[in-house]
Design a protein around this motif. Structure first.
Motif, short mmCIF file in Angstrom:
data_model
loop_
_atom_site.label_atom_id
_atom_site.label_comp_id
_atom_site.label_asym_id
_atom_site.label_seq_id
_atom_site.Cartn_x
_atom_site.Cartn_y
_atom_site.Cartn_z
N LEU A 133 0.83 -1.19 0.00
CA LEU A 133 0.00 0.00 0.00
C LEU A 133 0.87 1.24 0.00
CD1 LEU A 133 -2.67 1.60 0.40
CD2 LEU A 133 -2.41 1.17 2.86
N VAL A 134 0.52 2.21 -0.85
CA VAL A 134 1.17 3.52 -0.88
C VAL A 134 0.09 4.58 -0.67
CG1 VAL A 134 2.54 5.16 -2.23
CG2 VAL A 134 2.92 2.69 -2.49
N LEU A 135 0.24 5.38 0.37
CA LEU A 135 -0.67 6.49 0.63
C LEU A 135 -0.18 7.72 -0.12
CD1 LEU A 135 -1.18 6.07 4.49
CD2 LEU A 135 -2.59 5.14 2.63
N ILE A 136 -1.10 8.43 -0.76
CA ILE A 136 -0.73 9.62 -1.53
C ILE A 136 -1.70 10.74 -1.14
CG2 ILE A 136 -0.46 10.61 -3.82
CD1 ILE A 136 0.28 7.92 -4.87
N SER A 137 -1.13 11.84 -0.64
CA SER A 137 -1.99 12.87 -0.05
C SER A 137 -1.32 14.23 -0.09
CB SER A 137 -2.29 12.49 1.41
OG SER A 137 -2.95 13.52 2.09
N GLY A 138 -2.16 15.27 -0.12
CA GLY A 138 -1.66 16.63 0.03
C GLY A 138 -1.30 16.97 1.46
N SER A 139 -1.62 16.07 2.39
CA SER A 139 -1.24 16.25 3.79
C SER A 139 0.25 15.99 3.97
CB SER A 139 -2.08 15.32 4.67
OG SER A 139 -1.99 15.67 6.03
N PHE A 140 0.74 16.04 5.22
CA PHE A 140 2.19 15.97 5.43
C PHE A 140 2.54 15.01 6.55
CE2 PHE A 140 0.87 18.70 8.69
CZ PHE A 140 1.90 19.21 9.46
N PHE A 141 3.83 14.90 6.81
CA PHE A 141 4.35 13.82 7.63
C PHE A 141 3.72 13.73 9.02
CE2 PHE A 141 7.15 17.47 8.42
CZ PHE A 141 7.25 17.47 9.81
N ALA A 142 3.39 14.86 9.63
CA ALA A 142 2.84 14.83 10.98
C ALA A 142 1.55 14.02 11.03
CB ALA A 142 2.59 16.25 11.48
N CYS A 143 0.75 14.12 9.98
CA CYS A 143 -0.50 13.36 9.89
C CYS A 143 -0.29 11.99 9.26
CB CYS A 143 -1.53 14.13 9.07
SG CYS A 143 -1.89 15.79 9.65
N LEU A 144 0.51 11.94 8.19
CA LEU A 144 0.59 10.73 7.38
C LEU A 144 1.41 9.62 8.01
CD1 LEU A 144 1.07 12.24 3.80
CD2 LEU A 144 -1.04 11.40 4.87
N ASP A 145 2.46 9.95 8.74
CA ASP A 145 3.32 8.90 9.28
C ASP A 145 2.58 7.97 10.24
OD1 ASP A 145 5.37 9.81 7.72
OD2 ASP A 145 6.56 10.66 9.35
N PRO A 146 1.81 8.50 11.20
CA PRO A 146 1.07 7.56 12.07
C PRO A 146 -0.03 6.80 11.35
CG PRO A 146 0.56 9.84 12.65
CD PRO A 146 1.70 9.87 11.69
N ILE A 147 -0.64 7.41 10.33
CA ILE A 147 -1.65 6.70 9.54
C ILE A 147 -1.01 5.57 8.74
CG2 ILE A 147 -3.33 6.94 7.66
CD1 ILE A 147 -3.79 9.82 8.66
N ALA A 148 0.15 5.85 8.17
CA ALA A 148 0.87 4.82 7.42
C ALA A 148 1.25 3.66 8.32
CB ALA A 148 2.12 5.42 6.77
N GLU A 149 1.71 3.96 9.52
CA GLU A 149 2.08 2.89 10.45
C GLU A 149 0.87 2.03 10.81
OE1 GLU A 149 4.21 2.28 14.83
OE2 GLU A 149 3.98 4.29 13.98
N ALA A 150 -0.27 2.68 11.04
CA ALA A 150 -1.47 1.96 11.44
C ALA A 150 -2.02 1.08 10.32
CB ALA A 150 -2.54 2.94 11.91
N THR A 151 -1.88 1.53 9.09
CA THR A 151 -2.42 0.77 7.96
C THR A 151 -1.41 -0.19 7.36
OG1 THR A 151 -1.81 2.57 6.44
CG2 THR A 151 -4.06 2.60 7.33
#
Length: 228
Positions: free
Chosen positions: A109-127
């Motif tokens: 899985l690759v997440l692609i978003s206009g958001s940034f590391f503060a939000c995306l890193d924990p979401i990536a870890e959880a998924t």
């Protein structure tokens, strides 16, 4: 090595909310800002969007709010923000179930978003995401300058998909992508198996014409202000 990958937008696709705005509200509270500060900053963004400012520029304006902030502190606040949001039920169950099925089949899985590391890193870890490709703030001496490299919006998402697939050596015709907004059209159109999540009228109309799969979801309202 797997012969396919899964790409997904994040806000209102994998999670129920717009991460950038909810994080900003949480961050300002942590910083001790008055309650009205968030409303004022959000008002600035909304006035720009209402006046026709392109989404890429709106995305850039958002990151100027963090000028001078330490990257490590933002990352730490991001972990706390994720824990806080998770208590409310953060993920879209229908999408999460679909992504879990891909993971069980061995598809990265690759997440692609206009958001940034503060939000995306924990979401990536959880998924269990292999990568999280977001808008990259410029960081100098450990602090955000307020500028970004390339807003991960619109056509940039499609380019990111093509680069990631090339790096992994997979055929995009075998890959799947998930998105919820018409601005995800380049992301979805880059793969052989696009899936439209939710109720965006413009994107669903395109999906019907193109014969794309649609994934109805509950309790995720279609949002007007799109920065991710």
């Amino acid at each position: 090595m797997p012969n396919s990958m899964v790409f997904s937008d994040v806000d209102e696709t994998v999670i129920r909310i717009k991460s950038m705005f909810r994080f900003l509200e949480f961050y300002l509270s942590r910083r001790g800002e008055p309650a009205g500060t968030y409303d004022r900053l959000l008002g600035e963004i909304r006035r720009g969007a209402d006046s026709g400012v392109p989404r890429q520029e709106i995305n850039r304006r958002y990151y100027r709010f963090y000028a001078g902030e330490e990257a490590d502190r933002l990352a730490a606040v991001g972990k706390d923000w994720f824990a806080h949001e998770s208590e409310r039920g953060l993920f879209v169950p229908e999408t999460r179930h679909a992504l879990d099925a891909h993971a069980a089949a061995g598809e990265p899985l690759v997440l692609i978003s206009g958001s940034f590391f503060a939000c995306l890193d924990p979401i990536a870890e959880a998924t269990g995401a292999e990568w999280a490709i977001g808008t990259r703030p410029v960081i100098r001496r450990g602090r955000l300058t307020g500028e970004v490299l390339v807003p991960m919006i619109g056509a940039a998402k499609g380019r990111a998909v093509r680069v990631a697939a090339a790096v992994r050596g997979v055929d995009l015709a075998d890959c799947t992508a998930y998105g919820d907004h018409i601005s995800d059209l380049d992301l979805l159109g880059a793969v052989g198996h696009p899936v439209v999540v939710g109720a965006d009228p413009a994107l669903n109309a395109h999906a019907r014409e193109a014969g794309w799969r649609r994934l109805p979801v509950d309790d995720v309202p279609f949002g007007e202000l799109e920065t991710a």
